[in-house]
Enzyme design. Structure first.
Site, PDB file in Angstrom:
ATOM      1  N   SER A 138       0.790  -1.220   0.000  1.00  0.00           N
ATOM      2  CA  SER A 138       0.000   0.000   0.000  1.00  0.00           C
ATOM      3  C   SER A 138       0.829   1.280   0.000  1.00  0.00           C
ATOM      4  O   SER A 138       1.769   1.435   0.778  1.00  0.00           O
ATOM      5  CB  SER A 138      -0.932  -0.035   1.219  1.00  0.00           C
ATOM      6  OG  SER A 138      -1.059   1.236   1.791  1.00  0.00           O
ATOM      7  N   LYS A 139       0.445   2.150  -0.893  1.00  0.00           N
ATOM      8  CA  LYS A 139       1.114   3.438  -1.049  1.00  0.00           C
ATOM      9  C   LYS A 139       1.097   4.203   0.292  1.00  0.00           C
ATOM     10  O   LYS A 139       2.025   4.902   0.634  1.00  0.00           O
ATOM     11  CB  LYS A 139       0.321   4.181  -2.127  1.00  0.00           C
ATOM     12  CG  LYS A 139       0.588   5.611  -2.315  1.00  0.00           C
ATOM     13  CD  LYS A 139      -0.263   6.100  -3.490  1.00  0.00           C
ATOM     14  CE  LYS A 139      -0.255   7.607  -3.575  1.00  0.00           C
ATOM     15  NZ  LYS A 139      -1.012   8.127  -4.691  1.00  0.00           N
TER      16      LYS A 139
END
Ligand code: GLU
Length: 546
Positions: free
Chosen positions: A294-295
């Site tokens: 996840s960014k």
């Protein structure tokens, strides 16, 4: 209804070329049989995800492994997501990791422009053509009307979207349309679908294999009210005119595939092959297993992370190849010295479900790659990293090339029987060798202060920088004997309680005092690199710090 007239009314631009002109301007590519044309089509959001590189590498290998072409298209139609300088970020990070484009944004090429914003006229020409053919129409529905339709559909558990009876503007009369236009109502252009959701067929996805696709029945928007195309329309027009043969993209686009299939057909274009790529995942125990990288949560999701830390580009590439093709590792073990380009990449061997990211494994590969560099290559790599990412004080350390080459030769075990694998990244390597440039702080000895004093006092008194390795070690042993440590390991093992410790404990005290670390390459050589004066200064400082 006069469709030509309608097309002129909806898209009145006078400077549009007939679509035949575009077909001629961007002819079929003259490439050998089997050559693939692939592309990377990022949106300039300023963020480059590891997944972008993952797809870029696959595209690159497929294009160049087949004698084809890889191009870069910037999908900048959504001005809300656009970030200043984002294209530089895309290009520089991909270049750093060794992805070479043959054509595209800022490179040029015969199939450009490669920025979608600069292709507005082309999309409008094709949209106009669809209107003429009765396959597109204006939609004047407001946001509120669309929301009401959505609500009704949810309430009745119906398929959401603009289709069939819900496609209100699909059957507007000529009079209604011109009346709306005369009233200046804003409109979008929608595709007129002829599909039937009850029709399913088998589709061959280059990555996922056989999948079932349901026909599209959605009258999707192709041109927004500002005349800018949606992703669906731009994708179809661009990948046709740029003569893409294989579209590799994230699996989040799989749901839109039926729309694209129908659009390609309606425009009379040949459908490219598609490969829908799975996301990169990681294990998150706290969240109970696998989840998408996840960014927001994972620094390692961003390509910037690898550059800031100073991962060698070849290490990242090699690691991603192990994720991309299941047989890559076996190949690499067999041919450790061959360049990656010689591996026969196969799209069919890409993972059908999520690829699992493992930083430890990347670190292992990184150690291997760095340990295979020469001292000069490692020096250049460190300097390049330092220019962009190191704190000032580290950068100044790197200035003395000759000194650093001696340090690296020693720390990498160059010239010895076995190479050392201490370095993982440029940052970690620079920190590991920092003791060559500045005296270590906050020393932590396992032995008590008195013992440290005794050992340092005695050993440094006997230390002579002209000693060779054997003489140096002999003095270490003599120090051990004199202070009640065992100099002979056999004797020590037979009766450990009879001694204060053994010669390696003695050496450790000297090592910590001079380097701040309990594990280092050969201490005798370290001392000769540091020089006598510096060694005596550090030993004295260590005693003073007790
Ligand atoms: N701009 C799209 C994205 O970033 C590209 C998808 C595609 O490769 O077609 O998701």
């Amino acid at each position: 209804m006069d469709l030509n007239k309608l097309a002129d009314a909806l898209i009145p631009d006078e400077d549009l070329e007939p679509i035949e002109a575009y077909e001629e301007k961007y002819p079929a590519r003259d490439l050998p049989k089997g050559a693939e044309v692939t592309r990377l089509a990022p949106s300039p959001t300023g963020f480059m995800h590891l997944g972008n590189l993952y797809v870029a590498l696959a595209n690159e290998r497929i294009a160049h492994g087949s004698g084809g072409v890889l191009f870069l298209r910037i999908e900048d139609t959504d001005s809300k997501r656009k970030v200043e300088g984002a294209v530089d970020v895309i290009r520089s990070s991909l270049r750093y990791f060794g992805v070479q484009f043959d054509e595209g944004a800022d490179i040029g090429g015969a199939y450009g422009p490669y920025y979608q914003q600069q292709r507005a006229k082309i999309y409008r020409a094709y949209a106009k053509e669809l209107i003429r053919r009765g396959r597109a129409y204006p939609c004047f529905c407001t946001e509120e009307e669309l929301a009401a339709v959505r609500e009704k559909q949810t309430e009745n558990k119906l398929l959401p979207g603009y289709y069939g009876e819900f496609a209100k503007c699909r059957n507007l009369t000529e009079e209604e349309i011109y009346c709306n236009l005369a009233a200046g109502k804003p409109y979008v252009i929608r595709f007129r679908s002829e599909g039937d959701v009850n029709q399913k067929s088998v589709f061959h996805d280059a990555i996922k294999g056989e999948i079932t696709v349901t026909e599209n029945n959605q009258d999707v928007v192709i041109l927004k009210s500002d005349g800018i195309p949606t992703y669906h329309f731009a994708h179809v027009v661009d990948d046709h005119l740029m003569r893409t043969t294989l579209v590799i993209r994230g699996e989040e686009w799989l749901a839109s595939l039926p729309i694209h299939i129908e659009l390609f057909g309606a425009l009379g274009f040949r459908l490219p092959r598609y490969g829908h790529n799975c996301s990169i995942q990681k294990i998150d125990e706290a969240e109970g297993g696998r989840r998408k990288l996840s960014k927001r949560k994972d620094p390692e999701a961003s390509l910037v992370f690898y550059r800031e830390e100073g991962y060698h580009p070849l290490a990242v590439r090699t690691y991603l190849m192990t994720l991309l093709n299941s047989n890559f590792e076996e190949w690499r073990m067999k041919y450790p010295d061959k360049p990656l380009e010689e591996f026969k990449f196969s799209i069919g061997k890409m993972g059908k479900s999520g690829a699992l990211f493992d930083l430890d494994k990347l670190n292992d590969i990184s150690k291997e790659i760095l340990s295979s560099l020469s001292a000069e290559e490692m020096y250049d790599f460190l300097c390049e990293w330092a220019r962009g990412y190191a704190p000032e004080e580290l950068r100044t350390c790197l200035a003395d090339r000759a000194y650093l080459l001696r340090v690296l030769t020693l720390c990498m075990g160059i010239g010895s029987k076995k190479r050392r694998k201490d370095f993982i990244t440029a940052r970690q390597a620079a920190e590991t060798i920092a003791y060559f440039f500045r005296a270590p702080q906050n020393l932590s000895f396992r032995a008590d202060g008195e013992t440290v004093k005794e050992v340092l006092g005695r050993f440094m008194a006997s230390y002579d920088p002209t000693d060779d390795n054997a003489a140096w070690f002999d003095k270490m042993k003599k120090t051990a004997d004199a202070l009640g440590f065992a100099s002979d390991m056999k004797a020590y093992k037979a009766a450990p309680d009879a001694y204060r410790g053994n010669v390696s404990d003695v050496a450790e005290i000297v090592r910590v005092a001079l380097t701040g670390q309990a594990n280092t390459p050969d201490l005798c050589t370290i001392m000769s690199v540091l020089g006598e004066e510096e060694c005596r200064r550090r030993a004295a400082a260590a005693v003073a710090s007790l």
